[in-house]
Design an enzyme around this catalytic site. Structure first.
Site, short mmCIF file in Angstrom:
data_model
loop_
_atom_site.label_atom_id
_atom_site.label_comp_id
_atom_site.label_asym_id
_atom_site.label_seq_id
_atom_site.Cartn_x
_atom_site.Cartn_y
_atom_site.Cartn_z
N HIS A 25 -0.76 13.50 15.84
CA HIS A 25 -1.69 12.88 16.77
C HIS A 25 -1.03 11.67 17.40
CE1 HIS A 25 -2.58 9.66 13.99
NE2 HIS A 25 -3.10 10.48 13.08
N HIS A 28 1.04 9.22 15.30
CA HIS A 28 2.37 9.68 14.92
C HIS A 28 3.32 9.61 16.11
CE1 HIS A 28 -0.37 12.32 12.30
NE2 HIS A 28 0.06 11.34 11.52
N CYS A 135 -5.48 7.97 -4.98
CA CYS A 135 -5.99 8.68 -3.80
C CYS A 135 -4.90 9.62 -3.33
CB CYS A 135 -6.35 7.71 -2.67
SG CYS A 135 -6.73 8.58 -1.12
N CYS A 138 -3.80 9.19 0.34
CA CYS A 138 -2.82 8.13 0.58
C CYS A 138 -1.57 8.36 -0.26
CB CYS A 138 -3.33 6.76 0.16
SG CYS A 138 -4.78 6.17 0.99
N CYS A 152 -14.35 4.33 -3.98
CA CYS A 152 -13.70 5.01 -2.86
C CYS A 152 -12.43 4.31 -2.39
CB CYS A 152 -14.66 5.11 -1.69
SG CYS A 152 -16.03 6.20 -2.06
N HIS A 156 -9.52 5.97 3.27
CA HIS A 156 -10.22 7.22 3.61
C HIS A 156 -11.71 7.20 3.27
CE1 HIS A 156 -5.96 8.40 3.32
NE2 HIS A 156 -6.28 9.16 4.33
N LYS A 303 -10.37 4.37 13.05
CA LYS A 303 -9.03 4.88 12.77
C LYS A 303 -8.93 6.34 13.24
CE LYS A 303 -5.88 5.93 9.18
NZ LYS A 303 -5.41 6.19 7.94
N LYS A 306 -7.40 13.05 10.93
CA LYS A 306 -7.92 14.39 10.87
C LYS A 306 -9.29 14.39 10.19
CE LYS A 306 -6.50 18.92 9.16
NZ LYS A 306 -5.54 19.61 8.31
N1 MSP Z 1 4.50 10.47 4.67
C1 MSP Z 1 4.19 9.09 4.77
C2 MSP Z 1 5.40 8.30 5.25
C3 MSP Z 1 6.62 8.41 4.39
S1 MSP Z 1 7.93 7.54 5.06
C4 MSP Z 1 9.10 7.50 3.89
C5 MSP Z 1 3.04 8.89 5.75
N2 MSP Z 1 2.83 9.88 6.60
S2 MSP Z 1 1.65 9.92 7.67
O1 MSP Z 1 1.84 11.16 8.36
O2 MSP Z 1 0.41 9.75 7.02
O3 MSP Z 1 1.79 8.72 8.60
C6 MSP Z 1 2.96 8.52 9.29
C7 MSP Z 1 2.90 7.34 10.23
O4 MSP Z 1 1.91 7.50 11.22
C8 MSP Z 1 2.59 6.03 9.52
O5 MSP Z 1 3.53 5.07 9.95
C9 MSP Z 1 1.24 5.68 10.00
O6 MSP Z 1 1.11 4.30 10.06
C10 MSP Z 1 1.25 6.28 11.40
N3 MSP Z 1 -0.08 6.45 11.89
C11 MSP Z 1 -1.04 7.30 11.42
N4 MSP Z 1 -2.18 7.07 12.13
C12 MSP Z 1 -1.97 6.10 13.03
C13 MSP Z 1 -2.74 5.54 14.07
N5 MSP Z 1 -3.98 5.86 14.28
N6 MSP Z 1 -2.15 4.61 14.87
C14 MSP Z 1 -0.84 4.28 14.72
N7 MSP Z 1 -0.10 4.81 13.77
C15 MSP Z 1 -0.66 5.63 12.83
O7 MSP Z 1 2.42 7.87 5.71
#
Ligand code: MSP
Length: 483
Positions: A25, A28, A135, A138, A152, A156, A303, A306
């Protein structure tokens, strides 16, 4: 530990590796576009061979197991498919990574096992009972006082699991002082400052405790070399992707390590700024030069995720606006490091006023005048005034970079209004051609400086203003969005 600034003439930047139970999304895409922009910038400075940009997928998580079950697919098949679909999204967004690492890759498994063994032999791993809250969304442990209503997960808002099992622990507490010293002696280690302060306060208030680095009850993951019955805790495994991708165990490693920059979201700084330095110190490896935590995109203050069902698909946005406008919006709108709300209205406004009007119109206007008054020819030997963005890039201030570049466009437009080529040409054709030439070299330079941010636009500008001649009547770079 002093940083070895400038000792290597290379640049290594990473994104977090993403959990594959989710589809990519906008959040990411944000980390990935920022890292791609930096990599593109440094490739121009240092040459492509001296830049490494790594992204990838974090596959050995409990969430992967649940998601595969839900999809009724075998784990290997599921991870292969989803990793491929993440790759596809990055291709669609023109993300030019040097390696896409999967934590199921063979070299990564080898790295994790080698380092676990090393840390074990250092005496930093011991057996204990883990009892507490966890969790799995997380993949993190929580203390009771961190939970919402004592039940909780704070992220999440879902009930956490209670786990009790025999695990292996890593002696993070042993590294509390050295980590603290490192952060204090290296002001750029954690950026922005607000995150650095947050981490310093965490160490001061809570201190660093040992953490469990294995799971007894999980069947999927990387086996501990000294205890085959357990798999590595997913964060211990995932963080090591950064050294695997740098070529750990091969000669290449010295070229890339330590990493110059880990880009992460603000939610995962504890892992990157506390666990990771401890792990590296224990393994006898240098710490990364810098960790930059960006903020969160919210949608109407919520936030993006999904589980909340409000995720914005970056590919859909590129279908409406194009890839470069999406990159522009994300990097221009919110100062890197701050939170921001995603707004389609703001996107439309920025698109129309800055991309369509300011950039697009300037390009076509200057090209059209050169075609009209001089068959497209211009004097390419003139020099453009340099646009300095190096310092902003080093500070990850992408919004300021773009602002500086677009300020120049505004100046060019003001100069055109003042010079009035359409009148001046009647009395001073040579002076007018010279003036238009100066605009052409400026706009060519703007295209070049924009390349890391808007790679496709840069190519188009470069095609329109080829050396010494406007190649063709230019197509419209950014058709206006009408709603
Ligand atoms: N798998 C771990 C990271 C391991 S790194 C050695 C993880 N994955 S994640 O898919 O949940 O998130 C990846 C990145 O996306 C994180 O840096 C997270 O902060 C970022 N984001 C997820 N949602 C976000 C927003 N809504 N806005 C900005 N960044 C966000 O964590």
């Amino acid at each position: 530990m002093e940083q070895k600034q400038n000792q290597k003439n290379s640049y290594y930047v990473t994104t977090p590796i993403y959990y594959i139970n989710d589809v990519p999304h906008i959040g990411h895409a944000y980390s990935t576009i920022a890292a791609d922009t930096l990599a593109r910038y440094y490739r121009k400075q240092l040459g492509s061979d001296n830049v490494k940009f790594v992204t990838g997928t974090d596959e050995n998580s409990q969430k992967t197991i649940e998601a595969a079950k839900e999809a009724k697919l075998d784990l290997n098949k599921y991870t292969k498919q989803t990793a491929a679909s993440w790759k596809q999204v990055w291709d669609r967004l023109d993300i030019n990574y040097d390696r896409f690492i999967r934590t199921t890759n063979k070299d990564h498994i080898k790295t994790v096992q080698t380092i676990l063994q090393k840390v074990y032999e250092t005496g930093d791993i011991y057996k204990g009972i883990y009892e507490g809250k966890y969790c799995f969304r997380c993949e993190a442990f929580y203390k009771d006082d961190e939970l919402v209503d004592g039940l909780c997960c704070p992220v999440h808002k879902k009930e956490v699991d209670h786990i009790k099992e025999e695990n292996w622990f890593f002696k993070l507490s042993k590294y509390e002082k050295p980590i603290l010293n490192h952060i204090q002696n290296n002001p750029n280690f954690i950026r922005p400052k607000s995150r650095r302060n947050e981490i310093l306060a965490f160490i001061r208030d809570k201190g660093l405790e040992d953490f469990s680095i294995s799971r007894a009850s999980q069947d999927w993951g990387i086996r501990l070399p000294f205890d085959e019955s357990q798999v590595a805790y997913v964060w211990f495994d995932a963080l090591l992707n950064y050294v695997t991708a740098a070529g750990y165990g091969t000669e290449e490693f010295n070229k890339w390590w330590p990493a110059d920059l880990h880009i992460v979201g603000k939610d995962i700084i504890k892992f990157h700024c506390l666990y990771w330095p401890g792990m590296l110190m224990s393994a006898g490896l240098d710490l990364p030069r810098s960790i930059f935590a960006h903020g969160f995109f919210t949608i109407d203050g919520e936030k993006v995720s999904k589980s909340l069902g409000n995720a914005i698909d970056p590919v859909e946005l590129t279908e409406k606006y194009g890839v470069d406008p999406l990159r522009y919006y994300l990097l221009r709108e919110i100062p890197f490091g701050s939170d921001g709300d995603f707004s389609s209205e703001r996107f439309d406004v920025l698109y129309n006023s800055e991309l369509a009007n300011n950039l697009g119109n300037s390009v076509s206007r200057i090209a059209a005048m050169l075609l009209k008054y001089n068959d497209g020819k211009y004097n390419e030997t003139l020099n453009a005034r340099p646009i300095e963005i190096d310092e902003y890039i080093r500070d990850c201030r992408f919004d300021r970079c773009l602002e500086s570049i677009f300020e120049r466009l505004t100046e060019l437009n003001a100069a055109i209004e003042e010079f009035k080529p359409w009148e001046a040409y009647k009395t001073d054709s040579t002076g007018t051609i010279e003036f238009l030439s100066s605009l052409a070299v400026e706009i060519r330079q703007i295209g070049e400086v924009l390349e890391p941010f808007l790679p496709n636009t840069a190519i188009r500008i470069n095609k329109i203003f080829s050396t010494g001649i406007v190649a063709d009547r230019p197509e419209i770079l950014f058709p206006r969005i009408e709603n």
